[in-house]
Design a protein around this motif. Sequence first.
Motif, short mmCIF file in Angstrom:
data_model
loop_
_atom_site.label_atom_id
_atom_site.label_comp_id
_atom_site.label_asym_id
_atom_site.label_seq_id
_atom_site.Cartn_x
_atom_site.Cartn_y
_atom_site.Cartn_z
N PRO A 16 0.24 -1.35 -11.43
CA PRO A 16 -0.90 -1.15 -10.53
C PRO A 16 -0.47 -0.46 -9.23
O PRO A 16 0.69 -0.59 -8.79
N ILE A 17 -1.38 0.27 -8.63
CA ILE A 17 -1.09 0.96 -7.37
C ILE A 17 -1.65 0.11 -6.23
O ILE A 17 -2.87 -0.04 -6.08
N VAL A 18 -0.75 -0.46 -5.44
CA VAL A 18 -1.16 -1.33 -4.34
C VAL A 18 -0.40 -1.01 -3.05
O VAL A 18 -0.51 -1.73 -2.07
N SER A 19 0.37 0.09 -3.07
CA SER A 19 1.18 0.42 -1.90
C SER A 19 1.31 1.93 -1.77
O SER A 19 0.95 2.69 -2.68
N GLU A 20 1.88 2.34 -0.63
CA GLU A 20 2.11 3.77 -0.41
C GLU A 20 3.10 4.31 -1.44
O GLU A 20 2.99 5.46 -1.87
N GLU A 21 4.05 3.49 -1.84
CA GLU A 21 5.01 3.90 -2.86
C GLU A 21 4.30 4.19 -4.17
O GLU A 21 4.62 5.17 -4.87
N GLY A 22 3.31 3.37 -4.54
CA GLY A 22 2.55 3.58 -5.77
C GLY A 22 1.76 4.87 -5.75
O GLY A 22 1.59 5.53 -6.79
N LEU A 23 1.30 5.26 -4.57
CA LEU A 23 0.52 6.50 -4.45
C LEU A 23 1.34 7.73 -4.84
O LEU A 23 0.77 8.76 -5.23
N HIS A 54 -5.69 1.80 4.35
CA HIS A 54 -5.23 3.19 4.30
C HIS A 54 -4.75 3.57 2.90
O HIS A 54 -4.95 4.70 2.46
N VAL A 55 -4.13 2.63 2.19
CA VAL A 55 -3.69 2.88 0.82
C VAL A 55 -4.88 3.03 -0.10
O VAL A 55 -4.95 3.95 -0.93
N LEU A 56 -5.85 2.13 0.04
CA LEU A 56 -7.03 2.18 -0.83
C LEU A 56 -7.83 3.45 -0.58
O LEU A 56 -8.31 4.08 -1.53
N ARG A 57 -7.96 3.84 0.67
CA ARG A 57 -8.72 5.07 0.95
C ARG A 57 -7.99 6.30 0.41
O ARG A 57 -8.63 7.24 -0.08
N ALA A 58 -6.69 6.30 0.47
CA ALA A 58 -5.93 7.42 -0.10
C ALA A 58 -6.11 7.48 -1.60
O ALA A 58 -6.26 8.57 -2.18
N LEU A 59 -6.11 6.31 -2.25
CA LEU A 59 -6.34 6.26 -3.70
C LEU A 59 -7.74 6.75 -4.04
O LEU A 59 -7.92 7.57 -4.95
#
Length: 404
Positions: free
Chosen positions: A146-153, A219-224
């Motif tokens: 799952p993508i939950v961090s800046e690293e995941g992005l 900020h992570v969710l908005r980037a996703l």
Amino acid sequence: MGLSAPARQCEQLSEMEIFELIRAVGSSFYFYFSHWILGFFQKKMPPQKDPLLVKAARGDPLSRPPAWMMRQAGRYMAVYRKLAEKYPSFRERSETTDLIVEISLQPWEAFRPDGVIIFSDILTPLPAFGVPFDIEDVKGPVIQTPIVSEEGLKTLHPIDLDKLHFVGESLKILRREVGGHAAVLGFVGAPWTIATYIVEGGSTSTYTKIKSMCHTAPHVLRALLSHLTQAISDYIVFQVEAGAHCIQIFDSWGGQLPPAMWDSWSKPYIQEIVTSVRKRCPKTPLVLYINGNGGLLERMKGTGVDVIGLDWTVDIADGRKRLGSEISVQGNVDPAYLFSPLPSLTEEIQRVVRSAGPRGHILNLGHGVLVRTPEESVKHFFEVARSLNYDTFLETQTPRELVV
């Protein structure tokens, strides 16, 4: 040089007759040869008029409402279950061109709906922009990371539409198969709904991870969501260019948000998609459906889509009053009515059509076709829809039923 006598005879055949002739020769031959022969005949055919469904989406005057069903192709059909036994992997069935076409056309061949929706899934495009997933028999879709961090992005990349070639190929064939007799529908998931799977790692009944992320890592969710918005916009245009007359946007889990949160975390991204697609495909109707949308109707209208899909918990006459006459609506027979005696189903279809009024209405269910729905009832649904005529049918309407 003129055409030979056999070629002149073939030239007089309708497009549907040509397809039946080709299919009789053999499915493999049909698949490869149809691209060439239909291109030849389409050049000789006059431009096709817009299908009934497209006209209804625009609000054009019609003699009856067009009809189709969400989850129109699927497990309720015996032919689908038989094919699924041979090809047990859903990913294989939904990512193989000839299987997609065959499954998409099963309800078309059985019931002749006014819309033929491609057999696919809202998660299908995920691997094309960096999110691999599996579908397990019990758990359903599973995203291992799952993508939950800046690293995941950092795993995300622009959508590679070449990896979705089977979607484009299937839509082209479906468009040729149905000709002008029905609309071909493509579909996508809305950014919020797709993000729920990516953040939660699959299906969920609580949405606690992504809802908390709105506050802990906005900020992570908005980037996703922004990345998904661009990918989905491109995917819609890809489907339209491949042959889709109309696109439905499923914000399936948008109804799990309080209205104020939907305004912040879903609506702006749908608006951005609509604006982007409008610039590139200005004539393509866009439908927005949210399950449990009674508290969001006016907000949904604000996205700029052409059609609002109503679930069965909304009174369609009330929905009309709240939305106004300048936007079309779709729905909204309760899927459970398909388990009722046929006379009861007939009465409910007639009630919905009367309440919706004679303009800008696409007849549909308020949700997808349920498993074990009798095929006889689905057939009856479409037969009733085709039998309606606004000029005579609405004469029996009482003043209280009239749409304002």
